[in-house]
Design a protein around this motif. Structure first.
Motif, PDB file in Angstrom:
ATOM      1  N   TYR A 129     -15.162  18.848  -6.178  1.00 20.79           N
ATOM      2  CA  TYR A 129     -14.152  19.782  -6.672  1.00 20.79           C
ATOM      3  C   TYR A 129     -12.765  19.262  -6.294  1.00 20.79           C
ATOM      4  O   TYR A 129     -12.617  18.338  -5.503  1.00 20.79           O
ATOM      5  CB  TYR A 129     -14.380  21.208  -6.164  1.00 20.79           C
ATOM      6  N   THR A 130     -11.721  19.853  -6.894  1.00 19.95           N
ATOM      7  CA  THR A 130     -10.380  19.285  -6.845  1.00 19.95           C
ATOM      8  C   THR A 130      -9.619  19.636  -5.571  1.00 19.95           C
ATOM      9  O   THR A 130      -9.609  20.788  -5.128  1.00 19.95           O
ATOM     10  CB  THR A 130      -9.551  19.759  -8.052  1.00 19.95           C
ATOM     11  N   ARG A 131      -8.958  18.625  -5.016  1.00 15.88           N
ATOM     12  CA  ARG A 131      -7.935  18.799  -3.992  1.00 15.88           C
ATOM     13  C   ARG A 131      -6.724  17.979  -4.417  1.00 15.88           C
ATOM     14  O   ARG A 131      -6.872  16.922  -5.036  1.00 15.88           O
ATOM     15  CB  ARG A 131      -8.425  18.329  -2.617  1.00 15.88           C
ATOM     16  N   VAL A 132      -5.536  18.459  -4.095  1.00 12.82           N
ATOM     17  CA  VAL A 132      -4.307  17.772  -4.509  1.00 12.82           C
ATOM     18  C   VAL A 132      -3.384  17.614  -3.307  1.00 12.82           C
ATOM     19  O   VAL A 132      -3.093  18.584  -2.597  1.00 12.82           O
ATOM     20  CB  VAL A 132      -3.576  18.549  -5.621  1.00 12.82           C
ATOM     21  N   LYS A 133      -2.923  16.370  -3.094  1.00 11.10           N
ATOM     22  CA  LYS A 133      -1.958  16.080  -2.043  1.00 11.10           C
ATOM     23  C   LYS A 133      -0.639  15.643  -2.686  1.00 11.10           C
ATOM     24  O   LYS A 133      -0.643  14.958  -3.708  1.00 11.10           O
ATOM     25  CB  LYS A 133      -2.483  14.986  -1.113  1.00 11.10           C
TER      26      LYS A 133
ATOM     27  N   GLY B 183       6.456   7.505  -0.356  1.00 11.47           N
ATOM     28  CA  GLY B 183       5.133   7.481   0.255  1.00 11.47           C
ATOM     29  C   GLY B 183       4.932   8.480   1.379  1.00 11.47           C
ATOM     30  O   GLY B 183       3.894   8.463   2.035  1.00 11.47           O
ATOM     31  N   LYS B 184       5.880   9.379   1.607  1.00 11.70           N
ATOM     32  CA  LYS B 184       5.744  10.375   2.669  1.00 11.70           C
ATOM     33  C   LYS B 184       4.863  11.530   2.200  1.00 11.70           C
ATOM     34  O   LYS B 184       5.106  12.130   1.158  1.00 11.70           O
ATOM     35  CB  LYS B 184       7.117  10.912   3.084  1.00 11.70           C
ATOM     36  N   TYR B 185       3.839  11.865   2.999  1.00 10.30           N
ATOM     37  CA  TYR B 185       2.964  13.000   2.674  1.00 10.30           C
ATOM     38  C   TYR B 185       3.691  14.302   2.980  1.00 10.30           C
ATOM     39  O   TYR B 185       4.273  14.474   4.056  1.00 10.30           O
ATOM     40  CB  TYR B 185       1.668  12.921   3.480  1.00 10.30           C
ATOM     41  N   LEU B 186       3.648  15.247   2.017  1.00  8.84           N
ATOM     42  CA  LEU B 186       4.353  16.519   2.183  1.00  8.84           C
ATOM     43  C   LEU B 186       3.404  17.681   2.472  1.00  8.84           C
ATOM     44  O   LEU B 186       3.545  18.378   3.480  1.00  8.84           O
ATOM     45  CB  LEU B 186       5.177  16.826   0.925  1.00  8.84           C
ATOM     46  N   ARG B 187       2.441  17.894   1.599  1.00  2.26           N
ATOM     47  CA  ARG B 187       1.535  19.025   1.787  1.00  2.26           C
ATOM     48  C   ARG B 187       0.386  18.941   0.792  1.00  2.26           C
ATOM     49  O   ARG B 187       0.377  18.092  -0.101  1.00  2.26           O
ATOM     50  CB  ARG B 187       2.269  20.350   1.599  1.00  2.26           C
TER      51      ARG B 187
ATOM     52  N   GLU C 167       0.835  -1.196   0.000  1.00  4.38           N
ATOM     53  CA  GLU C 167       0.000   0.000   0.000  1.00  4.38           C
ATOM     54  C   GLU C 167       0.876   1.255   0.000  1.00  4.38           C
ATOM     55  O   GLU C 167       1.783   1.402   0.819  1.00  4.38           O
ATOM     56  CB  GLU C 167      -0.920   0.004   1.221  1.00  4.38           C
ATOM     57  N   PHE C 168       0.599   2.150  -0.932  1.00  5.83           N
ATOM     58  CA  PHE C 168       1.359   3.392  -1.063  1.00  5.83           C
ATOM     59  C   PHE C 168       0.540   4.599  -0.575  1.00  5.83           C
ATOM     60  O   PHE C 168       0.986   5.380   0.242  1.00  5.83           O
ATOM     61  CB  PHE C 168       1.770   3.584  -2.527  1.00  5.83           C
ATOM     62  N   ILE C 169      -0.685   4.742  -1.097  1.00  3.29           N
ATOM     63  CA  ILE C 169      -1.624   5.764  -0.621  1.00  3.29           C
ATOM     64  C   ILE C 169      -2.917   5.045  -0.261  1.00  3.29           C
ATOM     65  O   ILE C 169      -3.570   4.469  -1.130  1.00  3.29           O
ATOM     66  CB  ILE C 169      -1.905   6.838  -1.688  1.00  3.29           C
TER      67      ILE C 169
ATOM     68  N   ALA D 146       8.129  16.201 -11.583  1.00  2.00           N
ATOM     69  CA  ALA D 146       9.227  16.944 -10.947  1.00  2.00           C
ATOM     70  C   ALA D 146       9.693  16.290  -9.647  1.00  2.00           C
ATOM     71  O   ALA D 146       9.963  16.974  -8.660  1.00  2.00           O
ATOM     72  CB  ALA D 146       8.814  18.397 -10.704  1.00  2.00           C
ATOM     73  N   GLY D 147       9.760  14.961  -9.646  1.00  5.11           N
ATOM     74  CA  GLY D 147      10.300  14.258  -8.496  1.00  5.11           C
ATOM     75  C   GLY D 147       9.345  14.016  -7.357  1.00  5.11           C
ATOM     76  O   GLY D 147       9.747  13.508  -6.303  1.00  5.11           O
ATOM     77  N   HIS D 148       8.043  14.339  -7.534  1.00  2.78           N
ATOM     78  CA  HIS D 148       7.048  14.094  -6.496  1.00  2.78           C
ATOM     79  C   HIS D 148       5.819  13.423  -7.111  1.00  2.78           C
ATOM     80  O   HIS D 148       5.578  13.511  -8.323  1.00  2.78           O
ATOM     81  CB  HIS D 148       6.630  15.394  -5.807  1.00  2.78           C
ATOM     82  N   VAL D 149       5.037  12.779  -6.262  1.00  2.00           N
ATOM     83  CA  VAL D 149       3.799  12.143  -6.693  1.00  2.00           C
ATOM     84  C   VAL D 149       2.641  13.025  -6.248  1.00  2.00           C
ATOM     85  O   VAL D 149       2.458  13.280  -5.054  1.00  2.00           O
ATOM     86  CB  VAL D 149       3.648  10.729  -6.103  1.00  2.00           C
ATOM     87  N   TYR D 150       1.873  13.509  -7.223  1.00  2.00           N
ATOM     88  CA  TYR D 150       0.719  14.372  -6.953  1.00  2.00           C
ATOM     89  C   TYR D 150      -0.546  13.510  -7.026  1.00  2.00           C
ATOM     90  O   TYR D 150      -0.837  12.920  -8.071  1.00  2.00           O
ATOM     91  CB  TYR D 150       0.652  15.511  -7.957  1.00  2.00           C
ATOM     92  N   ALA D 151      -1.258  13.452  -5.922  1.00  2.00           N
ATOM     93  CA  ALA D 151      -2.507  12.688  -5.855  1.00  2.00           C
ATOM     94  C   ALA D 151      -3.669  13.658  -5.991  1.00  2.00           C
ATOM     95  O   ALA D 151      -3.849  14.547  -5.147  1.00  2.00           O
ATOM     96  CB  ALA D 151      -2.596  11.929  -4.535  1.00  2.00           C
ATOM     97  N   VAL D 152      -4.452  13.506  -7.073  1.00  3.31           N
ATOM     98  CA  VAL D 152      -5.531  14.439  -7.393  1.00  3.31           C
ATOM     99  C   VAL D 152      -6.857  13.824  -6.951  1.00  3.31           C
ATOM    100  O   VAL D 152      -7.272  12.782  -7.458  1.00  3.31           O
ATOM    101  CB  VAL D 152      -5.541  14.763  -8.890  1.00  3.31           C
ATOM    102  N   TYR D 153      -7.502  14.494  -5.998  1.00  2.00           N
ATOM    103  CA  TYR D 153      -8.744  13.997  -5.408  1.00  2.00           C
ATOM    104  C   TYR D 153      -9.935  14.848  -5.826  1.00  2.00           C
ATOM    105  O   TYR D 153      -9.787  16.020  -6.180  1.00  2.00           O
ATOM    106  CB  TYR D 153      -8.660  14.048  -3.875  1.00  2.00           C
ATOM    107  N   GLN D 154     -11.110  14.235  -5.736  1.00  2.71           N
ATOM    108  CA  GLN D 154     -12.357  14.978  -5.793  1.00  2.71           C
ATOM    109  C   GLN D 154     -12.922  15.053  -4.387  1.00  2.71           C
ATOM    110  O   GLN D 154     -13.250  14.031  -3.779  1.00  2.71           O
ATOM    111  CB  GLN D 154     -13.370  14.303  -6.720  1.00  2.71           C
ATOM    112  N   HIS D 155     -13.029  16.262  -3.867  1.00  8.90           N
ATOM    113  CA  HIS D 155     -13.616  16.500  -2.553  1.00  8.90           C
ATOM    114  C   HIS D 155     -14.923  17.242  -2.765  1.00  8.90           C
ATOM    115  O   HIS D 155     -14.923  18.387  -3.228  1.00  8.90           O
ATOM    116  CB  HIS D 155     -12.664  17.314  -1.682  1.00  8.90           C
TER     117      HIS D 155
END
Length: 477
Positions: A138-142, A148-152, A109-111, A126-135
């Motif tokens: 509408y869009t939220r991005v983590k 697998g470390k969450y940044l912001r 499990e990664f996310i 650019a060296g990071h994994v952007y997870a695009v959600y629907q909240h």
């Protein structure tokens, strides 16, 4: 999927990925950013299987998943395979494994699946994994590291819809953002300063500063909470007299999110408001939300839409003489069903490229593939519920139906224009002295337009003019 070598004639193309017997399968292939691998997808409806191989290799395809038990999408980054799936996770989750160990037994499990938000996709940029959600639609991005470390979380100007693009080995993160009252804008995301830098603002000669978007919630017939975006002038008065365009889709796991639309702004400039509910059957809240509006549960979608109209009336936004409804394709089925079930709620209807004869729809073009969503009258049990809501079969003689414009396209392989023709004939027969029932069949169009920009503008203008005329609106100067 065919392999074409540049500089050679198409006659020499080789068919490399196909199925001998099941013609309904969709096949696709994509080369990874580093150029080392090709990922192959074989899909039917919301399930698929995935393979990969090294570019130039003659070895057999290497399976990642072959069970057709869920939906999977794959990214290969620096020797890692990232797998997004709704397997045992209706809102989707992400696994990771080494390229040498693609078998499911090695997936980690990664996310994890979010408890509320649906994971639309992931993008390695650019060296990071952007997870695009629907909240709440509408869009939220983590943002995560490859470990697998969450940044912001990435912040946006307002609630809206964003699309992220870029490359893993390149420094730029591109963000395209829009909302109902925020024209499409391209930003470059500065990760170091956590800021969006304006790159391009599309020229739109419309002042949207006087309009606003709000999200409300209402309850459907069975008590299910439904979200809805309302777009209107900031000084809107709840006097029950606002010309309102209620539009939705509610099917095929497709999400209707807040996006900028010049045709909707024309409506706003003419003094109207727009309401966009997120109905069951769509993809806004994951696979369970979709399943709650398909097959024998399709009536939930119509109930959600009708409840939206009732909420708008009860809360002082509009009244039946000022309420227009609009939908296309599956959305055409939606407004067609709502019209025959509750004709007194609406003044005018825009029903575009619709499915309306749900007993025979699967016999024309390749509409038989939609049986996964709707069911088929060839099945005796499914026939019962299809007949109960099929708009064409539920038109009643003598009933006063609202004015309607029903459109079709001669070159539409998905929805045959016979639906539009039959429905117009039946409605005119049912009430020959009633409101105008118009038929517009485009001869040079497909399901999604498939024609020139000028013809699409003409189609939009004709439809808007009819809706506005029925509601007593004046076109903006």
């Amino acid at each position: 999927v065919y392999f074409h070598k540049l500089g050679t004639p198409p006659s020499e193309d080789k068919k490399i990925f196909f199925h001998d017997t099941v013609k309904e399968y969709w096949h696709d292939a994509a080369v990874t950013e580093d150029g080392k691998y090709v990922v192959f997808y074989r899909s039917i409806y919301n399930q698929n299987e995935v393979y990969f191989k090294r570019v130039g290799s003659d070895e057999p395809l290497i399976p990642i998943t072959t069970s057709f038990d869920a939906q999977y999408s794959v990214d290969i980054i620096e020797g890692k395979i990232l797998i997004r799936t709704d397997k045992d996770a209706p809102l989707y989750k992400v696994y990771i494994t080494d390229i040498e160990k693609p078998d499911q037994q090695y997936w980690r499990e990664f996310i994890p699946e979010d408890s509320n938000d649906m994971l639309q996709y992931i993008a390695g940029i650019a060296g990071h994994v952007y997870a695009v959600y629907q909240h709440n639609a509408y869009t939220r991005v983590k943002i995560f590291t490859l470990e697998g470390k969450y940044l912001r979380e990435l912040s946006f100007p307002t609630i809206g819809t964003a699309n992220l693009t870029g490359y893993w080995f390149q420094p730029d993160v591109w963000v395209k953002f829009s909302s109902c009252t925020y024209p499409s804008t391209i930003y470059r995301y500065d990760f170091g300063n956590d800021s969006l830098i304006l790159y391009r603002k599309y020229p739109v000669e419309i002042d949207v500063s006087n309009f606003t978007t709000e999200q409300v919630w209402y309850k459907s017939k069975d008590g299910t909470p439904i979200s809805m975006f309302l777009v209107h002038h900031k000084d809107l008065k709840k006097d029950g007299n606002n010309p309102t365009l209620l539009t939705a889709y509610g099917g095929f796991n497709i999400s209707i999110t807040p996006r900028f639309s010049t045709s909707k702004v024309v409506w706003l400039e003419a003094g109207g408001m727009v309401a966009i509910p997120n109905l069951r059957g769509g993809g806004e809240y994951g696979q369970e939300w979709h399943k709650a509006g398909m097959l024998e549960k399709k009536q939930n979608v119509f109930d959600d839409f009708i409840a939206a109209a009732e909420w708008l009336i009860d809360n002082g936004y509009t009244n039946p003489d000022k309420l227009a409804i609009s939908g296309g394709s599956n959305g055409g089925l939606l407004v067609g069903a709502a019209t025959v079930q509750r004709p007194e709620l609406f003044k005018v209807v825009d029903c575009a490229v619709p499915l309306l004869d749900m007993i025979r729809y699967h016999k024309f073009g390749y509409a038989n593939v939609w049986a996964e969503e709707y069911g088929s009258s060839d099945n005796p049990e499914q026939f019962k519920y299809l007949y109960r809501y099929s708009p064409y079969h539920n038109v009643i003689n003598g009933v006063k139906y609202p004015a309607m414009i029903i459109t079709g396209s001669e070159n539409d392989a998905r929805v045959d224009p016979l639906h539009a023709r039959k429905m117009v004939a039946r409605l005119q027969e049912a009430n020959p002295h009633g409101e105008p029932i118009l038929l517009l069949v485009q001869k040079a169009s497909g399901h999604h337009g498939g024609t020139t920009l000028s013809v699409r503008i003409e189609q939009q203008a004709q439809t808007l003019a009819f809706l506005m005329q029925q509601l007593g609106m004046n076109a903006p100067e």
